[in-house]
Design an enzyme around this catalytic site. Structure first.
Site, PDB file in Angstrom:
ATOM      1  N   HIS A 167      47.088  57.739  35.485  1.00  0.00           N
ATOM      2  CA  HIS A 167      48.613  57.836  35.171  1.00  0.00           C
ATOM      3  C   HIS A 167      49.212  59.009  35.971  1.00  0.00           C
ATOM      4  O   HIS A 167      48.325  60.346  36.199  1.00  0.00           O
ATOM      5  CB  HIS A 167      48.805  58.322  33.719  1.00  0.00           C
ATOM      6  CG  HIS A 167      48.193  59.418  32.897  1.00  0.00           C
ATOM      7  ND1 HIS A 167      48.768  60.634  32.963  1.00  0.00           N
ATOM      8  CD2 HIS A 167      46.941  59.608  32.527  1.00  0.00           C
ATOM      9  CE1 HIS A 167      47.820  61.526  32.579  1.00  0.00           C
ATOM     10  NE2 HIS A 167      46.713  61.046  32.146  1.00  0.00           N
ATOM     11  N   ASP A 176      52.092  60.590  34.791  1.00  0.00           N
ATOM     12  CA  ASP A 176      52.926  61.504  34.114  1.00  0.00           C
ATOM     13  C   ASP A 176      52.051  62.545  33.601  1.00  0.00           C
ATOM     14  O   ASP A 176      50.944  62.500  33.710  1.00  0.00           O
ATOM     15  CB  ASP A 176      53.371  60.655  32.713  1.00  0.00           C
ATOM     16  CG  ASP A 176      52.510  60.405  32.014  1.00  0.00           C
ATOM     17  OD1 ASP A 176      51.553  59.664  32.301  1.00  0.00           O
ATOM     18  OD2 ASP A 176      52.727  61.052  30.612  1.00  0.00           O
ATOM     19  N   ASP A 184      44.676  65.993  35.209  1.00  0.00           N
ATOM     20  CA  ASP A 184      45.124  65.022  34.399  1.00  0.00           C
ATOM     21  C   ASP A 184      46.431  64.350  34.694  1.00  0.00           C
ATOM     22  O   ASP A 184      47.284  64.963  34.144  1.00  0.00           O
ATOM     23  CB  ASP A 184      44.906  65.544  33.008  1.00  0.00           C
ATOM     24  CG  ASP A 184      45.301  64.800  31.857  1.00  0.00           C
ATOM     25  OD1 ASP A 184      44.928  63.480  32.055  1.00  0.00           O
ATOM     26  OD2 ASP A 184      45.708  65.048  30.917  1.00  0.00           O
ATOM     27  N   GLU A 224      51.528  58.080  29.550  1.00  0.00           N
ATOM     28  CA  GLU A 224      50.382  58.099  28.805  1.00  0.00           C
ATOM     29  C   GLU A 224      50.459  59.376  28.001  1.00  0.00           C
ATOM     30  O   GLU A 224      49.943  59.298  26.924  1.00  0.00           O
ATOM     31  CB  GLU A 224      49.214  58.317  29.844  1.00  0.00           C
ATOM     32  CG  GLU A 224      47.777  57.957  29.101  1.00  0.00           C
ATOM     33  CD  GLU A 224      47.515  59.476  28.456  1.00  0.00           C
ATOM     34  OE1 GLU A 224      46.334  59.196  27.691  1.00  0.00           O
ATOM     35  OE2 GLU A 224      47.727  60.465  28.862  1.00  0.00           O
ATOM     36  N   GLU A 225      50.846  60.428  28.449  1.00  0.00           N
ATOM     37  CA  GLU A 225      50.979  61.712  27.906  1.00  0.00           C
ATOM     38  C   GLU A 225      51.874  61.636  26.629  1.00  0.00           C
ATOM     39  O   GLU A 225      51.611  62.289  25.521  1.00  0.00           O
ATOM     40  CB  GLU A 225      51.235  63.008  28.717  1.00  0.00           C
ATOM     41  CG  GLU A 225      50.305  63.363  29.818  1.00  0.00           C
ATOM     42  CD  GLU A 225      48.891  63.520  29.491  1.00  0.00           C
ATOM     43  OE1 GLU A 225      48.761  63.752  28.061  1.00  0.00           O
ATOM     44  OE2 GLU A 225      48.204  63.912  30.248  1.00  0.00           O
ATOM     45  N   HIS A 254      45.949  70.100  29.719  1.00  0.00           N
ATOM     46  CA  HIS A 254      47.120  70.303  28.809  1.00  0.00           C
ATOM     47  C   HIS A 254      47.375  71.817  28.537  1.00  0.00           C
ATOM     48  O   HIS A 254      48.328  72.303  27.739  1.00  0.00           O
ATOM     49  CB  HIS A 254      46.863  69.804  27.471  1.00  0.00           C
ATOM     50  CG  HIS A 254      46.611  68.410  27.856  1.00  0.00           C
ATOM     51  ND1 HIS A 254      46.809  67.230  26.284  1.00  0.00           N
ATOM     52  CD2 HIS A 254      46.549  67.249  28.506  1.00  0.00           C
ATOM     53  CE1 HIS A 254      46.781  66.263  26.655  1.00  0.00           C
ATOM     54  NE2 HIS A 254      46.546  65.994  27.895  1.00  0.00           N
TER      55      HIS A 254
END
Length: 451
Positions: A90, A92, A123, A156-157, A423
């Site tokens: 992903h 995003d 990520d 996705e996030e 994150h």
């Protein structure tokens, strides 16, 4: 890494990979368009589409998914009669949080202490590069031996389910014999790992109301019901004294069977402050991979700066509940809602609204694809045996794909090892892991095609 043509090619491509990851990280592709311009996500999607076309992919398209975002799709044909592999990542990313806390700008890939720092570096924009490197290495050494479908998700996030719903509406699009999800990570740097389980999740917003409006705390405090105090009390009811999650009716005693997670190592990985205890009971692996876990993600209430001496009439919170394999996320949502409603004190009015939900996932690690990956990992990581670990996070798309394609084998690998701090501020990726995993994926595709 033992010398072989694939490894040598990947090594030679690493400077280019750094340049490309720098370009991709520069897009502020947070799929929350109230915070970040949609144009940033569109730019990242177009970058990936261009990269796929440059590699010979056909049918490259930006898919408009039902949540208002775009996923990038492409198809690379292989030899006639070959198997089909779907590669997922992903583009995003999470918001950068406190940009001032970053040592270097979050959207500028920066090398420091042997790692590449930037939001999305691990990520999961690094996952996009991992797939591209693997395919380039195979093309340079005889060609890609399978049909490849490539999908890069754009939300996705956010957990808004756009790609899941799109896949359900177009079930033929992502059909494959095997699916490689490039959004997991090694247990630690240098230890090759596939993720065999994912926790599911539910996300709810709870609102408590007690008064028609705020009141002076001196004149009314002590008898007037305080909505913020009521909310704090109901949120506290979600944990036992030792910090274990306690949702009425939800089992919380499952045990993890597999790779152990040393407690001191976990404290270092999680950066727990000296003297602060871990919460919960059982092994660390039990707590983060096999049991439910509640987290209060945010609370709407007056900030300390500017607060007035008032009894609050209303307060609300965003609550996440992670649920392990074997627990239905829908049932967990019902139990969480019932718990919040029944534990709200003083007859306060409470409303619980579901925001998001995703099912847990468990892979079949006995499948031929896992043996092909184990053999590939052994070459990419000499002297190390592939490990199986759980992951506390959720990738709802996994269950959608498993339901749509029950015969497909699903493997989860990726760059999000503990040092990556995904994150969080100062997210980074290990270029050595990017190189080794790209080699492993390339060799896996070759092993799988020959199997």
């Amino acid at each position: 890494m033992s010398s072989n043509p694939v490894a040598e090619t990947v090594s030679s491509l690493m400077p280019r990979a750094k340049e490309e990851l720098t370009a991709l990280v520069a897009f502020k592709s947070v799929a929350d368009f109230d915070q970040f311009p949609r144009s940033e996500s569109v730019g990242a999607a177009n970058w990936i589409a261009s990269a796929l076309r440059a590699e010979g992919f056909q049918d490259v398209d930006l898919l408009d998914t039902p949540d208002g975002t775009q996923s990038v799709y492409g198809y690379l044909p292989g030899p006639k009669g070959a198997k089909t592999v779907l590669l997922y990542a992903h583009y995003d990313v999470q918001p950068p949080l406190d940009e001032a806390a970053w040592a270097t700008p979050p959207f500028e890939l920066t090398e420091r202490d042997g790692r590449w720092y930037g939001r999305g570096a691990a990520d999961c924009k690094g996952g996009v590069l991992m797939h591209l490197l693997a395919l380039r290495a195979l093309k340079a050494d005889g060609g890609v031996p399978v049909h490849v479908k490539f999908i890069a998700e754009g939300s996705e996030e956010q957990g808004t389910g756009g790609l899941e719903r799109y896949a359900e509406q177009h079930p033929e699009l992502l059909a494959a014999d095997t699916i490689v999800i490039g959004d997991a990570g090694n247990f630690r740097v240098g230890l090759p790992t596939v993720t065999s389980t994912l926790r599911g999740m539910t996300l709810v917003r709870v609102k408590v109301d007690t008064l028609e409006g705020n009141l002076h705390s001196g004149q009314f405090g002590g008898a007037a019901p305080d909505a913020l105090a009521a909310l704090i009390r109901v949120l506290d009811s979600l944990r036992a004294e030792d910090g274990s999650t306690t949702v009425d009716g939800l089992a919380s005693d499952s045990a993890w069977e597999g790779l152990a997670y040393d407690e001191e190592q976990f404290r270092r990985d999680a950066r727990v402050l000296d003297g602060v205890e871990l919460i919960g009971s059982g092994s660390v692996a039990d707590r983060i991979w096999a049991r439910p876990a509640v987290t209060v993600l945010g609370i709407d209430c007056p900030p300390v700066v500017g607060a007035t001496p008032s009894v609050q009439a209303s307060a609300r919170a965003l609550v996440s509940l992670r649920v392990p394999p074997g627990v239905d996320a829908g049932e967990a949502t019902k139990l969480l809602q019932a718990h919040l409603e029944s534990r709200t004190p003083w007859g306060a009015r409470v409303a619980v609204e579901q925001i998001g939900q995703g099912q847990a996932f468990r892979a079949d690690t006995t499948s031929p694809a896992y043996q092909a990956m184990a053999d590939a990992m052994a070459v990419a990581y000499p002297g190390e045996e592939m490990q199986y670990a759980g992951q506390g996070g959720s990738i709802p798309l996994c269950n959608t794909l498993a339901a749509l394609y029950p015969r497909a084998e699903i493997l989860l690998i990726g760059l999000s090892e503990p040092e990556a701090q995904i994150h969080a501020v100062n997210e980074s990726v290990s270029p050595e892991e990017l190189e080794r995993l790209s080699v492993a994926e390339a060799l896996f595709l070759r092993n799988y095609a020959a199997g």
